[in-house]
Design a protein around this motif. Structure first.
Motif, PDB file in Angstrom:
ATOM      1  N   ALA A 193       0.766  -1.190  -0.018  1.00  0.00           N
ATOM      2  CA  ALA A 193      -0.169  -0.073  -0.094  1.00  0.00           C
ATOM      3  C   ALA A 193       0.871   1.305  -0.162  1.00  0.00           C
ATOM      4  O   ALA A 193       0.627   2.228  -0.727  1.00  0.00           O
ATOM      5  N   GLU A 194       1.928   1.211   0.730  1.00  0.00           N
ATOM      6  CA  GLU A 194       3.037   2.281   0.907  1.00  0.00           C
ATOM      7  C   GLU A 194       3.663   2.529  -0.448  1.00  0.00           C
ATOM      8  O   GLU A 194       3.636   3.700  -0.915  1.00  0.00           O
ATOM      9  N   LEU A 195       3.906   1.508  -1.154  1.00  0.00           N
ATOM     10  CA  LEU A 195       4.521   1.405  -2.646  1.00  0.00           C
ATOM     11  C   LEU A 195       3.502   2.313  -3.627  1.00  0.00           C
ATOM     12  O   LEU A 195       3.780   3.183  -4.325  1.00  0.00           O
ATOM     13  N   SER A 196       2.137   1.790  -3.397  1.00  0.00           N
ATOM     14  CA  SER A 196       0.934   2.272  -4.262  1.00  0.00           C
ATOM     15  C   SER A 196       1.126   3.821  -4.072  1.00  0.00           C
ATOM     16  O   SER A 196       0.883   4.375  -4.971  1.00  0.00           O
ATOM     17  N   TRP A 197       1.122   4.332  -2.771  1.00  0.00           N
ATOM     18  CA  TRP A 197       0.836   5.766  -2.602  1.00  0.00           C
ATOM     19  C   TRP A 197       2.163   6.543  -3.361  1.00  0.00           C
ATOM     20  O   TRP A 197       1.995   7.610  -3.800  1.00  0.00           O
ATOM     21  N   LYS A 198       3.292   5.958  -2.965  1.00  0.00           N
ATOM     22  CA  LYS A 198       4.323   6.560  -3.670  1.00  0.00           C
ATOM     23  C   LYS A 198       4.507   6.693  -5.308  1.00  0.00           C
ATOM     24  O   LYS A 198       4.903   7.618  -5.762  1.00  0.00           O
ATOM     25  N   LEU A 199       3.771   5.574  -5.752  1.00  0.00           N
ATOM     26  CA  LEU A 199       3.666   5.767  -7.340  1.00  0.00           C
ATOM     27  C   LEU A 199       2.513   6.471  -7.617  1.00  0.00           C
ATOM     28  O   LEU A 199       2.186   6.489  -8.976  1.00  0.00           O
ATOM     29  N   GLY A 200       1.745   7.208  -6.641  1.00  0.00           N
ATOM     30  CA  GLY A 200       0.657   8.026  -7.036  1.00  0.00           C
ATOM     31  C   GLY A 200      -0.601   7.110  -7.399  1.00  0.00           C
ATOM     32  O   GLY A 200      -1.505   7.538  -8.224  1.00  0.00           O
ATOM     33  N   GLU A 201      -0.763   6.072  -6.887  1.00  0.00           N
ATOM     34  CA  GLU A 201      -1.855   5.208  -6.917  1.00  0.00           C
ATOM     35  C   GLU A 201      -2.932   5.066  -5.853  1.00  0.00           C
ATOM     36  O   GLU A 201      -3.791   4.293  -6.081  1.00  0.00           O
ATOM     37  N   GLY A 202      -2.808   5.904  -5.055  1.00  0.00           N
ATOM     38  CA  GLY A 202      -4.022   6.226  -3.905  1.00  0.00           C
ATOM     39  C   GLY A 202      -3.967   4.711  -3.158  1.00  0.00           C
ATOM     40  O   GLY A 202      -4.887   4.537  -2.715  1.00  0.00           O
ATOM     41  N   GLY A 203      -2.959   3.900  -2.932  1.00  0.00           N
ATOM     42  CA  GLY A 203      -3.082   2.532  -2.195  1.00  0.00           C
ATOM     43  C   GLY A 203      -3.530   1.474  -3.000  1.00  0.00           C
ATOM     44  O   GLY A 203      -3.872   0.236  -2.460  1.00  0.00           O
ATOM     45  N   ARG A 204      -4.038   1.809  -4.066  1.00  0.00           N
ATOM     46  CA  ARG A 204      -4.806   0.393  -4.983  1.00  0.00           C
ATOM     47  C   ARG A 204      -3.556  -0.359  -5.532  1.00  0.00           C
ATOM     48  O   ARG A 204      -2.442   0.055  -5.818  1.00  0.00           O
ATOM     49  N   VAL A 205      -3.984  -1.447  -5.754  1.00  0.00           N
ATOM     50  CA  VAL A 205      -2.971  -2.408  -6.342  1.00  0.00           C
ATOM     51  C   VAL A 205      -3.326  -2.630  -7.807  1.00  0.00           C
ATOM     52  O   VAL A 205      -4.193  -3.412  -7.921  1.00  0.00           O
TER      53      VAL A 205
END
Ligand code: SF4
Length: 380
Positions: free
Chosen positions: A66-78
């Protein structure tokens, strides 16, 4: 990233998108003559803390994803972007891939492994279920396998506790409702145990999925196998009836019986006739028939009883109404993965490709049946 967890080898086809939680290791019975899955392994109960540590590891990984998703600008989504990053970055090991794939496909279902998890003590299972639900509140369905031998000995009240703790569905490998077939395959239970087990589960309100293994009685018991299994299903009235066709696995005791001539295997079409007889005798109400195993010849045999019974029987009739050549083409196409449903025969390109193969076998005198059988070995 030194986070890891343990997972077992198998789950039902319908649990392909489930997170696998290993509650026990292997099978406590391990004696069914057709089954090779846990041969040479020893059954072990895992202690609750060990299982909780696995669930915690999965949760820690999910948080990092989830952290990675936020970093990538994906708002926690996988999504695809997050999956790509996890696949490409060697920082993320196989455990991350497993949890990421689960989240990518919704992250809503979990399956408790291995072959008979409910043999664990009910309070232990309740503690594991609570912990799993607490860590992953988005989970909608938790399922598991259970032997009838175990389920017949657990009380309805125990199943009710499991339901309350979040267990949604139990998969039972009935295989057959015939005592002769059950003895032949050394299932370790009788039809009466299947009925008691199934009724216990149904009474608790947990969903029940029962597996019937067409072909398991061989030529000798085929009719009895169909009729008795229908009788036992009728007495239980499970939520789901799943077909899982027999394919004799090399290296099993059943293969030895085939070699010695004591067990005469049925071909695809005799097995389909057996399924037809089984369905004709099903008098369940509200049960959903599913044919979701790759070894089944006809995947489209699906529907709710009693309303879809005639539709399903009509599909079988449609198959038998095909010419000899069309039936062979369908079988080859189904087994080789070129087609799935009868309607796929209408695809002219696929049809002529498969026909060319059948024609070549005929011209060369090749053994197509033997080669279809070999393809099926890849599915087990
Ligand atoms: S109970 Fe299930 S897993 Fe165990 S030996 Fe029988 S079929 Fe295999």
């Amino acid at each position: 990233m030194n986070i890891c967890f343990e997972q077992g080898p198998i789950r039902p086809p319908s649990e392909a998108a489930s997170l696998l939680i290993r509650v026990t290791r292997n099978c406590p019975w391990n004696k069914c003559t057709f089954c090779h899955t846990y041969r040479g392994t020893k059954f072990e109960l895992r202690n609750v803390e060990e299982v909780k540590a696995d669930i915690q590891a999965m949760k820690d990984i999910a948080d990092q994803i989830a952290e990675l998703s936020w970093k990538l600008g994906e708002g926690g989504r996988v999504n695809r972007n997050v999956m790509k990053q996890i696949s490409n970055d060697r920082l993320y090991n196989d455990y991350f891939q497993t949890v990421a794939v689960w989240l990518y496909f919704g992250g809503e279902n979990a399956f408790l492994q291995d072959a008979n998890s409910l043999i664990a003590k009910t309070p232990d299972l309740v503690a594991i279920l609570h912990f799993l639900r607490e860590k992953f509140s988005q989970i909608k369905r938790i399922t598991t396998y259970c032997r009838s031998h175990t389920a017949a000995r657990k009380t309805v009240s125990e199943f009710e506790q499991l339901k309350k703790a979040g267990l949604s569905r139990i998969h039972v490998g009935m295989e057959s409702g015939s005592d002769d077939v059950l003895a032949l395959i050394n299932k370790g239970v009788k039809a009466s145990d299947h009925i008691k087990a199934g009724q216990n589960i149904r009474q608790s309100g947990i969903e029940l999925s029962e597996y019937y293994m067409p072909g398991l009685g061989g030529a000798k018991y085929s009719i009895q196998h169909a009729l008795e299994t229908a009788r036992v299903m009728n007495a239980i009235n499970p939520d789901f009836i799943r077909l899982r066709t027999l394919h004799v696995v090399p290296g099993t005791e059943l293969e030895d019986l085939v070699k010695s001539g004591e067990f005469q295997s049925l071909g695809d079409e005799d097995i389909l006739k057996e399924i037809e007889l089984f369905i004709e005798n099903l008098e369940v109400k509200g049960s959903h028939l599913v044919s979701d195993h790759i070894l089944n010849l006809m995947e489209e045999l699906e529907g709710t009883f009693p309303e879809d019974k005639s539709k399903i029987l009509h599909l079988i009739k449609r198959y038998f109404d095909l010419s000899d050549e069309e039936r062979l083409i369908f079988r080859l196409g189904r087994r080789s993965g070129s087609l799935r449903m009868l309607n796929d025969l209408d695809d002219k390109e696929i049809f002529s490709r498969l026909k060319a193969v059948v024609d070549k076998y005929t011209a060369d005198g090749g053994n197509l049946e033997e080669d279809i059988d070999k393809i099926m070995n890849n599915y087990i």
